[in-house]
Scaffold this motif. Structure first.
Motif, PDB file in Angstrom:
ATOM      1  N   LYS A  49     -50.174 -16.947  -6.910  1.00 23.09           N
ATOM      2  CA  LYS A  49     -49.092 -16.181  -7.532  1.00 23.09           C
ATOM      3  C   LYS A  49     -49.262 -14.695  -7.243  1.00 23.09           C
ATOM      4  O   LYS A  49     -48.277 -13.976  -7.044  1.00 23.09           O
ATOM      5  CB  LYS A  49     -49.070 -16.426  -9.039  1.00 23.09           C
ATOM      6  CG  LYS A  49     -47.884 -15.793  -9.756  1.00 23.09           C
ATOM      7  CD  LYS A  49     -47.869 -16.134 -11.225  1.00 23.09           C
ATOM      8  CE  LYS A  49     -46.585 -15.646 -11.902  1.00 23.09           C
ATOM      9  NZ  LYS A  49     -46.297 -14.240 -11.695  1.00 23.09           N
ATOM     10  N   ASN A  52     -47.968 -14.028  -3.823  1.00 24.30           N
ATOM     11  CA  ASN A  52     -46.516 -14.191  -3.818  1.00 24.30           C
ATOM     12  C   ASN A  52     -45.821 -13.010  -4.506  1.00 24.30           C
ATOM     13  O   ASN A  52     -44.792 -12.521  -4.029  1.00 24.30           O
ATOM     14  CB  ASN A  52     -46.140 -15.487  -4.536  1.00 24.30           C
ATOM     15  CG  ASN A  52     -44.694 -15.884  -4.287  1.00 24.30           C
ATOM     16  OD1 ASN A  52     -44.290 -16.122  -3.157  1.00 24.30           O
ATOM     17  ND2 ASN A  52     -43.915 -15.945  -5.353  1.00 24.30           N
ATOM     18  N   ASP A  53     -46.421 -12.514  -5.592  1.00 21.85           N
ATOM     19  CA  ASP A  53     -45.813 -11.411  -6.330  1.00 21.85           C
ATOM     20  C   ASP A  53     -45.910 -10.087  -5.580  1.00 21.85           C
ATOM     21  O   ASP A  53     -44.943  -9.328  -5.533  1.00 21.85           O
ATOM     22  CB  ASP A  53     -46.485 -11.264  -7.699  1.00 21.85           C
ATOM     23  CG  ASP A  53     -46.120 -12.393  -8.651  1.00 21.85           C
ATOM     24  OD1 ASP A  53     -45.179 -13.145  -8.335  1.00 21.85           O
ATOM     25  OD2 ASP A  53     -46.786 -12.526  -9.692  1.00 21.85           O
TER      26      ASP A  53
END
Length: 429
Positions: A49, A52-53
């Motif tokens: 994550k 991805n962020d």
């Protein structure tokens, strides 16, 4: 921990029995939280994550140092925050338990008012710890403010309880101790809440750790294409169409560091904003001289200096204006869209660092540079403080640079610096 490949939840026993692999799809886990040290623990889904962020769903490139800042912020956020109500309930429990157990033991041995020693020592220790946390370099500005609020709430609560008990039981020593300790820590908490000055922060992790974790992740899960390699250099020769040399650019962003210049180019900032992007370190090397020659040809050129808030950054505009290999004796208009110390002084939420090297360099700044700075800016720099552009996330930094160019067209958002061709944009971010 869930497998990022199939979503199966594997507990510690499952991961251990299967040698760190998923029990369903046999995909290897990159990280084992129980084996991580120094209080840093995270899982594969957390790291996935994170990537991805920071890349905004794999649409933006980012530098290794931007990943360092981004991960450090997430890890600090994961740490236990000091919540006022939670601390009150927890402290109330320990006060009752320790007073009954240890206080009763002291009462049997010493008698009299010795029972109050335990709660006084316990509560004083907690308040000192909270006060130290409110000044900790390991916490963000917001975390320090939250801790100071908790200190204020707890102190007020303990002061009321202490005064109530001392008056009801006629315990004069407890009344005096509660009053002195309570008023002292209320003052300290309020002072911390009113302190808007930036404080030097420290990382929970190092860049080498981040790079090790990233290498391990990519070895198992494949290369993450949006991370910019720190060793890349644009040295391959490029064939340039002679007809292009007849044209020029209306704008150029000159960056203090190679990393920021490469970051902008990788994210197509030059195409989307119709401007050239260079660095004072001569990046990109393979076309640097050609692009600079084309820029000098434009008599209406607008130059945007993009730099860190440090002793080197504040000299960038002067360097571009006075050096023959840049824009000396040029009609180009130079805008400072970089991060200045005065902008940092007004924003305590920024990640401020401190370095002895930066302090020494600041004390050697020439007089012509000092004349462009406020006294508090000079003091800030000479204390060794600095803020890097890479402390901003990719999406935020791109928006800031775009905003800087837009604001440079609005006279109300400019500060006159030297002459009619030199300006500084007030707003940063």
């Amino acid at each position: 921990m869930k497998c990022i490949n199939c979503g199966t939840d594997n507990n510690l026993r499952d991961r251990t029995a299967n040698s760190g692999h998923c029990t369903r799809c046999n995909h290897q886990f990159a990280f084992e939280p129980t084996a991580m040290t120094q209080g840093i623990k995270f899982t594969d889904p957390f790291f996935a994550k994170l990537l991805n962020d920071i890349s905004v769903n794999k649409t933006l490139y980012f530098t290794p140092k931007q990943l360092l800042y981004f991960l450090d912020k997430r890890l600090k956020y994961k740490k236990i925050s000091v919540a006022g109500i939670g601390c009150i309930l927890l402290l109330l429990f320990f006060n009752v338990w320790t007073t009954l157990f240890f206080g009763g033991f002291l009462y049997v041995l010493l008698g009299g008012g010795s029972i109050i020693i335990v709660p006084i020592v316990l509560n004083l220790g907690v308040l000192i710890w909270l006060f130290n946390q409110s000044r900790s370099k390991k916490l963000t500005y917001q975390d320090r403010q939250n801790t100071a609020k908790s200190l204020l709430i707890l102190t007020g609560f303990l002061l009321v309880v202490g005064l109530s008990i001392s008056l009801s039981l006629n315990l004069f020593p407890l009344l005096v101790a509660s009053t002195i300790i309570g008023m002292l820590f209320i003052y300290l908490a309020i002072r911390q809440l009113r302190n808007k000055k930036s404080i030097a922060q420290e990382f929970l992790i190092s860049l080498s750790q981040v790079q090790d974790w990233l290498r391990k992740w990519q070895t198992i899960n494949g290369s993450f294409e949006k991370i910019l390699s720190p060793s890349f250099a644009a040295t391959q020769p490029v064939q340039i169409n002679p007809e292009i040399l007849n044209y020029s650019f209306d704008r150029v962003i000159v960056c203090q560091s190679t990393e920021i210049a490469r970051f902008l180019i990788a994210n197509n900032f030059h195409f989307e904003n119709n401007c050239a992007v260079l660095s004072v370190t001569r990046y990109p090397e393979n076309i640097f001289d050609v692009v600079l020659e084309m820029l000098r040809r434009n008599r209406d050129l607008k130059v945007y200096a993009l730099h860190n808030a440090n002793s080197r950054g504040v000299t960038l505009v002067n360097h571009l204006r006075t050096q023959d290999n840049w824009f000396a004796d040029s009609s180009a208009t130079i805008y400072d869209i970089g991060l200045s110390p005065r902008q940092v002084l007004d924003n305590p939420k920024l990640f401020v660092q401190q370095s002895d090297t930066m302090a020494r360099e600041a004390k050697e700044l020439p007089q012509e540079i000092r004349q462009t700075l406020l006294p508090e800016e000079i003091n800030w720099l000479e204390a060794g403080y600095f803020v890097e552009l890479e402390s901003f996330s990719p999406q935020h930094l791109l928006r800031i640079v775009t905003q800087g160019i837009i604001l440079s067209r609005q006279e109300n958002d400019l500060i006159f610096v030297e002459d009619n061709s030199l300006y500084m944009v007030q707003s940063f971010g």
